[in-house]
Structures are given as C-alpha cells and as structure tokens.
Design a protein around this motif. Sequence first.
Motif, short mmCIF file in Angstrom:
data_model
loop_
_atom_site.label_atom_id
_atom_site.label_comp_id
_atom_site.label_asym_id
_atom_site.label_seq_id
_atom_site.Cartn_x
_atom_site.Cartn_y
_atom_site.Cartn_z
N ILE A 153 0.87 -1.17 0.00
CA ILE A 153 0.00 0.00 0.00
C ILE A 153 0.91 1.22 0.00
N PRO A 161 -1.11 7.62 -1.49
CA PRO A 161 -2.17 7.19 -0.57
C PRO A 161 -1.71 6.87 0.85
N SER A 185 -5.74 7.77 7.73
CA SER A 185 -6.04 7.17 6.43
C SER A 185 -6.67 5.81 6.65
N TYR A 187 -8.13 2.25 4.73
CA TYR A 187 -8.09 1.41 3.53
C TYR A 187 -8.96 0.18 3.76
N ARG A 188 -9.52 -0.36 2.69
CA ARG A 188 -10.28 -1.60 2.79
C ARG A 188 -9.35 -2.79 2.54
N ASP A 191 -9.28 -4.32 -0.87
CA ASP A 191 -8.55 -3.65 -1.95
C ASP A 191 -7.06 -4.00 -1.96
N VAL A 192 -6.62 -4.64 -0.88
CA VAL A 192 -5.19 -4.93 -0.74
C VAL A 192 -4.89 -6.25 -1.42
N VAL A 200 -3.16 0.93 -4.16
CA VAL A 200 -4.33 0.84 -3.28
C VAL A 200 -4.71 2.24 -2.84
N ASN A 201 -5.87 2.68 -3.24
CA ASN A 201 -6.32 4.02 -2.88
C ASN A 201 -6.91 4.06 -1.48
N ARG A 202 -6.88 5.24 -0.88
CA ARG A 202 -7.58 5.43 0.39
C ARG A 202 -9.07 5.20 0.17
N TYR A 203 -9.69 4.53 1.14
CA TYR A 203 -11.14 4.40 1.12
C TYR A 203 -11.76 5.69 1.66
#
Length: 350
Positions: A153, A161, A185, A187-188, A191-192, A200-203
């Motif tokens: 990430i 991100p 921050s 993250y899901r 998504d990883v 991997v973008n921030r949720y």
Amino acid sequence: MKIHSYILLLALGVLAARCGDDETVEFGGRLPGSEDGGYESHWYYSYEAARLIDAESLGMSASENFVPYTVAHSGDTVFIANTGSDGNSLLLFDDNKGKLLRTVKSWTIGNKTEAFGSQIEAIIPSGDRLYVAERQSLIHVFHLPDMAYVTCIGNGTWSGPVFQAQALAVKDSLIFARDKNGMISIYRESDVTKENYRNVNRYRRAGNNGSPGNNGFAAHCMLPDTAGHILLTDYEGRKIRVLDPSLVSGDMADGASIDVDSLSMSLDFKPKTLAFGDGRMYVTGDNDVVNIYDGRRKERVKKLKTVKGYEFLQPARIYSQNDTVFWVSDMHGGSRTLVKMIVHKGEIRE
C-alpha cells in the motif's frame, strides 16, 4: 486494630521488603463474605524480566547492530523491527525455543528485489496477513506464516495514498493508519491485492481532531479496545485519542472526525505506545518509565522503572502479548534491549 488489618499491614511490609520498587498494591474493592459480612480485597503486583533479547543473545557482533523498535507476535513468533546500523530489518524470534528464526531485509516481487528503505514504524498481524509500515510512506503486506510477500500500500511519496504512516490498526476489515500530520487514512482490506500493488487508494480519510504533526517521528500506537474503539496515542497533544470505527462509511466526508472526544484521556507526559492487561493500561512516553493506569478509573497507579532483573533506561515501546506478558523496547544507547516482562498478581484480603 483488627487482627486481619494488622496481618494485611504486615503482609504488605513483607512484600515491600521482598519486591522493592517494582511492586504495586491496589485496592480491589469490598466484597461480600460468608461470616463477617465481607472483606476488602487488595491486589498486589510484581514485575519480572523473564527474557532479555540483545545483540549478544542474537549472536550479533556489536550492540549497534541491534536496536529494537516496534514489536508484535503471532503464535510463538515475535516480530521485532530492528533499526540497527547495518540497515532496517524484520526479525522473527521463536519465543518458545528462544532463538532467532530468520531475518527479513529484502524480498522479490515480479522480477524485482526490494528491501526496507527506512525505519519500520508499525507491525500488525491480522488473520493470515502481516502489515508492516515503514517511514518511507509504504505499508508492506506479507502472508502468514510463510512470510511470502503479497503486495504494498502506498507508492513511497508523501502525495500518495500513504503519508508516512506511524501507527496501524485493523478493525472491521478496515486498515487504519495514523498519518504524519495526525490524520487517519483508512483502507479496505479487500482492496489490498497483488493486482493493486502500490496502487491501493484510500477508502476514506478522517481528520486529525487538532492533533499536532509528528515531525520528530516519536513512537505512536493504535490499539483496538474491547468496546469497539481504537485508542491512539497523541504524543505532541499529551493525550490518548479514542476513535470510533463505526463512524466510517461510504458517504463519509473527507476529513470528517471519527474521534470520541468525551472518552479522550489527557496526560501529564507525552505518550508513545500503550498496551492492555487485566483491567490496566500500560503507557510509555517521554518520562522514560512504564506508566501503569487503572483501566476503570483512568488513574495512574505506578511509574515502573525497575523490574526484577532489569532497570529501564529509555522504554520507547510496549506491546501486550496477553494480560500478563509484555514486550518492552529499551532504546537507550547503553542498553538496546527487548525485555519480556511478566506481571505477577496476587490478593490480600482484609
């Protein structure tokens, strides 16, 4: 004076003589009894260094090569972030056998070899994954127990991100990271994936709630509690923030607060890391002791400097393996030791 009161005082005197400065006595409350209508319970605690991990015990040539920082564990394996002079690495130590299993400095992904390029700030086991955040705005993901590299990430830039994540927590399939500027921050975990390597973008991203930036890179910590919250040390703000993960949603505004201000805890020192154990909270900070709090009253009951077999010089981080086993990183230049601290608890009835 009642005879049992005298016995209590005598017992406490014996304990003090035996345990010295590493002993704590706390009032446990009044409990019902069968004949005399009840009794007062007093808990006493003593502390012991059950294992000392240093350069010599690891077979390293010089103390400069072992500087323990953040710690975590899974099963019998203790994960130790080493920030020694020969580069940043992740040590896997078998606590049952008392030996170093392996050292992770680099790995291969695709046709590239990568390595830790900066200090490891956080290590979080979650299911069959191990999340490892390094200062260079990267969160590496390894598979447990084989430590196969999964993905990453962040892209290593501040504008990406991940912004120099300094603490991590995993809760409700979400990854929470304390950014350098105090924001959170999120993250899901879904998504990883390998496909999203460094993409991997921030949720969502929560606000810092007035928390100052951590430009000095003091140790920080995020720790889920039994009430469903996440506790976060705020070093410059001299407090412990309380986050509510249930406030995170798909329509959450960028920078919205997920803090529960009514539950935050102000301190008279700058906190670094914290751990839970048997209704108590253990906190390291800039006062170079292990601060012990009664979890119900949120009152400090002990400043722990010495335990049986060891004296702390600069305890930077503390990690709870369970209610009675803690790992404390002593970062002083003359020590540089990872201490396995055992807490012994007994009862005296008055």
